[in-house]
Write an enzyme that holds these catalytic residues in place. Structure first.
Site, short mmCIF file in Angstrom:
data_model
loop_
_atom_site.label_atom_id
_atom_site.label_comp_id
_atom_site.label_asym_id
_atom_site.label_seq_id
_atom_site.Cartn_x
_atom_site.Cartn_y
_atom_site.Cartn_z
N ARG A 1 21.19 -10.51 13.58
CA ARG A 1 21.25 -9.46 14.60
C ARG A 1 20.97 -10.05 15.98
O ARG A 1 21.71 -9.80 16.94
CB ARG A 1 20.26 -8.34 14.28
N TYR B 1 7.22 -9.68 18.97
CA TYR B 1 6.46 -10.00 17.76
C TYR B 1 6.31 -11.53 17.65
O TYR B 1 7.26 -12.27 17.89
CB TYR B 1 7.19 -9.51 16.50
N GLU C 1 7.41 5.01 6.53
CA GLU C 1 7.92 4.90 7.89
C GLU C 1 8.52 6.25 8.27
O GLU C 1 9.17 6.89 7.45
CB GLU C 1 8.97 3.79 7.94
N TYR D 1 14.80 -9.34 5.23
CA TYR D 1 14.73 -8.62 6.51
C TYR D 1 14.73 -9.61 7.68
O TYR D 1 15.33 -9.37 8.73
CB TYR D 1 13.48 -7.75 6.57
N ARG E 1 11.11 1.36 20.66
CA ARG E 1 10.39 2.35 19.85
C ARG E 1 11.02 3.72 19.92
O ARG E 1 10.79 4.57 19.06
CB ARG E 1 8.93 2.42 20.30
#
Ligand code: 3EB
Length: 334
Positions: free
Chosen positions: A150, A203, A322, A143, A216
């Protein structure tokens, strides 16, 4: 131009000219070789009344379509839906960069080039799937490799400014290519953040060398309509996972986060307020054995808009579920 989504058991019937594309979900689905943008999310469904479902994106008029650097896409008016599947084997494992990182960077470059060429610059919502998301190779969790590729592509296309990241999700499947589906349009999405959580782009480095890029939630406003997309939402407060190993606790926290995103969205909404019980939801469940507990915890709060439970790996190894969601309201033209 209205954009609708419809969830129906497979086979869902023939696609009409005004369909933008679709997502197939189930343990044995595969995208037909028709050239249509159809994403196959090959994953077990839990507690579902049919073995496979299709989520269809319908527009209101005829579409134009194309294939661009491996992206299948359809466009109706100023809305475009595209799907790209990249086999990591096509990316050199001998090179310094892990193949998944290279594939994700390439996929996003291609998406941005298509959107530039179509003059539809605004990404609204992205669905990312990849194999073995929590496995570590090349000294880094996959990930996190995906996040590096990305972010490099977003930066190269000058799309990394805070406050305009699209809504997104990123999940792990048992196998298959890196698969990315996206909706884009001519109008910017209004990015929604969650005051209970640190923005993903902030983060700290303990969650990977590069931050994930997503907001979000996102409010998008095609003519006559307001759509709320809620990104993958898990049991994270601040930037930390809370309630590790505690399914009931993670359900409560994820629900609180979804509620918080809805409340934030309602500060910016121009239609009527969005409500939890109108959301169409996809709930990703890491361990099938947790499904009954998760369903029982979420059912009283979600579900009027439809809930599909999908067994998939969440992007942090300690996250057990999730929730992602969306809802659409009609809106007077302004
Ligand atoms: C999180 O909040 C959980 O990498 O695109 C949620 C939504 C998550 C989107 C992404 C990741 C992504 O960090 C994981």
């Amino acid at each position: 131009m209205t954009l609708r989504f419809r969830l129906s058991p497979v086979p869902a019937g023939r696609h009409s000219e005004s369909d933008l594309g679709a997502v197939l979900l189930g343990p044995a689905v595969s995208a037909p070789a028709t050239g249509w943008p159809i994403q196959a999310v090959r994953a077990p469904l839990l507690g579902a009344p049919a073995p496979a479902f299709e989520e269809t994106w319908q527009a209101a008029g005829p579409c134009v379509h194309g294939a661009s650097e491996g992206i299948a896409w359809r466009r109706c008016g100023d809305i475009l839906f595209g799907v790209i599947d990249l086999d990591e084997a096509g990316f050199d494992a001998a090179a310094e960069r892990p193949p998944l990182q290279a594939a994700s960077e390439a996929a996003y470059h291609r998406i941005f080039r298509l959107l530039d060429a179509q003059n539809l610059p605004h990404l609204w919502r992205i669905w990312n799937y990849m194999a073995d998301i929590n496995a570590e190779t090349h000294g880094l969790e996959r990930y996190r490799q995906f996040n590096v590729g990305r972010q490099d592509a977003f930066i190269a296309h000058r799309r990394s400014a805070a406050g305009n990241a699209p809504a997104a999700c990123a999940l792990g499947l048992a196998g298959g290519p890196l698969s990315i589906a996206f909706l884009a349009g001519a109008t910017p999405a209004v990015s929604i953040e969650n005051p209970r959580q640190v923005s993903a782009c902030d983060y700290p480095a303990e969650y990977g060398p590069r931050a994930p890029i997503f907001s979000r939630g996102a409010l998008v406003r095609p003519p006559g309509q307001e759509i709320l997309f809620i990104s993958g939402t898990a049991s994270i407060v601040g930037y930390r996972t809370v309630h590790p190993g505690d399914v009931a606790g993670q359900c409560r926290e994820a629900l609180a986060n979804v509620g918080s995103v809805v409340a934030e969205a309602n500060r910016a909404a121009r239609s009527r307020p969005f409500a939890l019980d109108e959301l169409a939801c996809r709930v990703y469940v890491r361990h099938a054995a947790d499904f009954p507990a998760i369903r029982d915890a979420l059912a009283p709060h979600l579900g009027a808009g439809g809930v599909l439970y999908v067994q998939a790996d969440i992007c942090r190894a300690d996250l057990l579920l999730e929730i992602e969601a969306m809802a659409s309201h009609p809106m007077e033209h302004d």
